[in-house]
Design an enzyme around this catalytic site. Structure first.
Site, short mmCIF file in Angstrom:
data_model
loop_
_atom_site.label_atom_id
_atom_site.label_comp_id
_atom_site.label_asym_id
_atom_site.label_seq_id
_atom_site.Cartn_x
_atom_site.Cartn_y
_atom_site.Cartn_z
NE ARG A 46 -3.75 2.19 2.85
CZ ARG A 46 -3.31 3.26 3.83
NH1 ARG A 46 -2.00 3.34 3.89
NH2 ARG A 46 -4.12 4.30 3.77
CB SER A 117 -12.44 -0.56 2.41
OG SER A 117 -11.03 -0.89 2.26
CE LYS A 146 -8.61 4.90 4.40
NZ LYS A 146 -8.42 5.24 3.22
C1 LIG Z 1 -5.55 1.33 5.70
C2 LIG Z 1 -6.65 1.47 6.86
N1 LIG Z 1 -7.90 1.44 6.87
C3 LIG Z 1 -8.68 1.60 7.65
S1 LIG Z 1 -7.76 1.92 8.91
C4 LIG Z 1 -6.22 1.70 8.20
C5 LIG Z 1 -4.77 2.20 8.78
C6 LIG Z 1 -4.28 1.01 9.50
O1 LIG Z 1 -3.08 1.25 10.05
P1 LIG Z 1 -2.70 0.93 11.46
O2 LIG Z 1 -2.78 -0.61 11.56
O3 LIG Z 1 -1.36 1.56 11.81
O4 LIG Z 1 -3.76 1.45 12.41
C1 LIG Z 2 -8.11 0.60 3.47
C2 LIG Z 2 -7.94 -0.66 3.81
C3 LIG Z 2 -8.84 -1.40 4.38
N1 LIG Z 2 -8.63 -2.80 4.55
C4 LIG Z 2 -7.59 -3.49 4.15
C5 LIG Z 2 -7.72 -5.03 4.45
F1 LIG Z 2 -7.30 -5.45 5.64
F2 LIG Z 2 -6.68 -5.46 3.50
F3 LIG Z 2 -8.84 -5.56 4.21
N2 LIG Z 2 -6.65 -2.62 3.38
C6 LIG Z 2 -7.04 -1.59 3.12
N3 LIG Z 2 -6.10 -0.97 2.25
#
Ligand SMILES: Cc1ncsc1CCOP(=O)(O)O
Ligand SMILES: C=C1C=NC(C(F)(F)F)=NC1=N
Ligand SMILES: [Mg+2]
Length: 215
Positions: A46, A117, A146
């Site tokens: 990502r 998602s 994020k």
């Molecule tokens: C990509 C994404 N989608 C929902 S939360 C998130 C970030 C998750 O990152 P972390 O595990 O550092 O909280």
């Molecule tokens: C925004 C996101 C939300 N969920 C996931 C996953 F954990 F792979 F399902 N990946 C992403 N990049």
């Protein structure tokens, strides 16, 4: 090649590491190798956020990370960038609600793994009809990673989806300390960025998370 078996996919979702260059404190290839040694079961590349890589640099790092996954029998998923996923012949893609329509993506990627998602039952139903293989539910807990997440939702939606029998992974602020809450709510696995990529000892962080999931 056929679509992946849901039970097989549920086992892949157990310890789902997600990272790009902006999430790593050292060489992403080293971080990924350490995370794999620690027992992650799936990897998503990502490349997002301010000063993330683009174009050739992004493709080159993607190819390097894919090679590491291939050498270790870990499926390689690409976030957002369908064209790059096809160019790399990745094992699958992950898209959000704001990305290209899941139905269109399914047509482009054939039988590759498609993750979507989702934030409510309606989005789950739509993605399911469009041919999604797994569903990313979150953010479960607050996260800094994020910037534009939807509202933090706890495990409510995971519990609501309990009887759907579909492959579900929780994401958002998940650590070894709260992962069991996500699994007890009914998720098939947990997806993390920071808990592994920012750890002093990446191997130990992945191993500790894995042990919490498999305990
Ligand atoms: C990509 C994404 N989608 C929902 S939360 C998130 C970030 C998750 O990152 P972390 O595990 O550092 O909280
Ligand atoms: C925004 C996101 C939300 N969920 C996931 C996953 F954990 F792979 F399902 N990946 C992403 N990049
Ligand atoms: Mg996206």
């Amino acid at each position: 090649m056929a679509r992946i078996n849901p039970e097989k996919l549920k086992s892949l979702l157990k310890v789902y590491f997600i990272a790009g260059s902006t999430n790593c404190l050292e060489d992403p290839c080293i971080v990924l190798e350490e995370a794999i040694r620690g027992g992650i079961t799936l990897f998503q590349y990502r490349e997002k956020g301010s000063n993330c890589l683009d174009g050739t640099e992004k493709l080159v790092l993607g190819r390097e990370l894919q090679r590491i996954c291939k050498n270790n029998g870990i499926p390689f998923i690409v976030n957002d960038d369908i064209e790059m996923a096809l160019e790399l012949d990745a094992d699958g893609v992950h898209i959000g609600q704001e990305d290209e329509d899941a139905q269109e993506v399914r047509k482009k990627i054939g039988d590759k793994i498609l993750g979507v998602s989702v934030h409510c039952v309606k989005e789950v139903e739509k993605a399911k009809l469009a041919g999604a293989d797994y569903f990313g539910v979150g953010p479960i807990f607050p996260t800094e990673t994020k910037k534009d997440t939807r509202a933090v939702q706890g495990t409510a939606l995971i519990e609501e989806l309990k009887d759907f029998e579909i492959p579900i992974v929780g994401i958002g602020g998940i650590t070894a300390d709260n992962a069991s809450l996500v699994m007890e709510a009914g998720a098939d696995g947990v997806s993390v960025i920071t808990a592994i990529s920012h750890a002093d000892d990446v191997w130990e962080a992945a191993d500790r998370l894995r042990r919490k999931i498999y305990n």
